[in-house]
Enzyme design. Structure first.
Site, short mmCIF file in Angstrom:
data_model
loop_
_atom_site.label_atom_id
_atom_site.label_comp_id
_atom_site.label_asym_id
_atom_site.label_seq_id
_atom_site.Cartn_x
_atom_site.Cartn_y
_atom_site.Cartn_z
CD GLU A 92 -33.05 30.79 25.40
OE1 GLU A 92 -32.32 31.80 25.54
OE2 GLU A 92 -32.81 29.72 25.95
CG ASP A 93 -28.91 33.52 24.03
OD1 ASP A 93 -29.59 32.52 24.35
OD2 ASP A 93 -28.02 33.99 24.77
CG ASP A 96 -25.01 24.11 24.87
OD1 ASP A 96 -24.90 23.07 24.21
OD2 ASP A 96 -24.12 24.52 25.64
CG PHE A 142 -18.48 29.40 24.29
CD1 PHE A 142 -19.47 29.03 25.19
CD2 PHE A 142 -18.05 30.71 24.28
CE1 PHE A 142 -20.04 29.97 26.06
CE2 PHE A 142 -18.59 31.65 25.15
CZ PHE A 142 -19.59 31.27 26.04
NE ARG A 155 -24.12 40.16 27.66
CZ ARG A 155 -24.54 38.94 27.96
NH1 ARG A 155 -25.07 38.19 27.04
NH2 ARG A 155 -24.40 38.46 29.18
P1 5GP Z 1 -28.72 25.64 27.64
O1 5GP Z 1 -29.56 25.83 28.86
O2 5GP Z 1 -29.52 25.26 26.41
O3 5GP Z 1 -27.57 24.71 27.87
O4 5GP Z 1 -28.01 26.99 27.35
C1 5GP Z 1 -28.67 28.11 26.96
C2 5GP Z 1 -27.97 29.35 27.43
O5 5GP Z 1 -26.58 29.12 27.64
C3 5GP Z 1 -28.05 30.41 26.38
O6 5GP Z 1 -29.20 31.20 26.56
C4 5GP Z 1 -26.75 31.16 26.55
O7 5GP Z 1 -26.91 32.18 27.50
C5 5GP Z 1 -25.78 30.13 27.08
N1 5GP Z 1 -24.97 29.52 26.00
C6 5GP Z 1 -25.08 28.28 25.50
N2 5GP Z 1 -24.19 28.08 24.51
C7 5GP Z 1 -23.51 29.23 24.38
C8 5GP Z 1 -22.45 29.66 23.49
O8 5GP Z 1 -21.95 28.95 22.61
N3 5GP Z 1 -22.02 30.93 23.66
C9 5GP Z 1 -22.51 31.78 24.62
N4 5GP Z 1 -22.00 33.00 24.68
N5 5GP Z 1 -23.51 31.41 25.45
C10 5GP Z 1 -23.99 30.14 25.33
#
Ligand code: 5GP
Length: 166
Positions: A92-93, A96, A142, A155
């Site tokens: 995963e990247d 959050d 973010f 990206r």
């Molecule tokens: P979650 O489902 O945990 O809320 O979010 C995960 C996904 O949301 C990540 O795989 C990413 O694509 C996006 N995301 C969450 N936080 C960020 C952030 O700070 N920057 C960016 N560019 N994408 C985020």
């Protein structure tokens, strides 16, 4: 504002690679890249692992619009590998809210891999779930770069930066 430099990223990816290599000695590993955000991380990490036991696969999901989560995960493309008898590592990247993670764990587990671990490049540390491999823990901002976008852009930044809308 740069949060994590390119040099720090390179060093940390090498460290994670070493750790994963040691944990999976001789075992068949499938790295599952969650497109598009983890593409740079996964390809860098893959090159630190044993080439005779490592496979890569891709899946694509979407949940974000701009800087906000839509709260709904859409599976756009699934992996094509058969995971039976193999050790899956979801790459995963960033984690959050954990919504995406929840979806990924259920989805990949339903394919009955030998084992499943999670490797996330970044973690905002908002959830109470132990991530097996984490690159960096970051504040609740973010961020963009090294695969992470704002509306499809940034990206290809080599570092991780905090995104401020002008
Ligand atoms: P979650 O489902 O945990 O809320 O979010 C995960 C996904 O949301 C990540 O795989 C990413 O694509 C996006 N995301 C969450 N936080 C960020 C952030 O700070 N920057 C960016 N560019 N994408 C985020």
């Amino acid at each position: 504002m740069i949060l994590i430099t390119e040099d720090k990223i390179k060093n940390r990816v090498k460290e994670l690679g070493r750790e994963i290599r040691n944990d999976y000695k001789g075992k068949q590993v499938v790295l599952i890249c969650v497109l598009k955000g983890s593409v740079f991380f996964m390809t860098d990490l893959a090159r630190e692992l044993d080439e005779t036991t490592t496979e890569i696969d891709f899946m694509q999901i979407s949940s974000y619009k701009g800087t906000e989560s839509t709260g709904k995960i859409n599976l756009i493309n699934d992996i094509t590998s058969d995971l039976k008898g193999k050790n899956a590592i979801v790459v995963e990247d960033i984690i959050d809210t954990g919504l995406t993670l929840d979806f990924l764990i259920n989805h990949i587990n339903s394919k009955k891999p030998e084992s499943l671990k999670i490797c996330s490049f970044l973690n905002k540390n908002k959830i109470n779930y132990k991530i097996d491999y984490t690159g960096f823990e970051i504040p609740n901002e973010f961020v963009i770069g090294y695969g992470l976008d704002f509306d499809g852009k940034y990206r290809n930044l080599p570092n991780i930066s905090i995104f401020k809308q002008k």
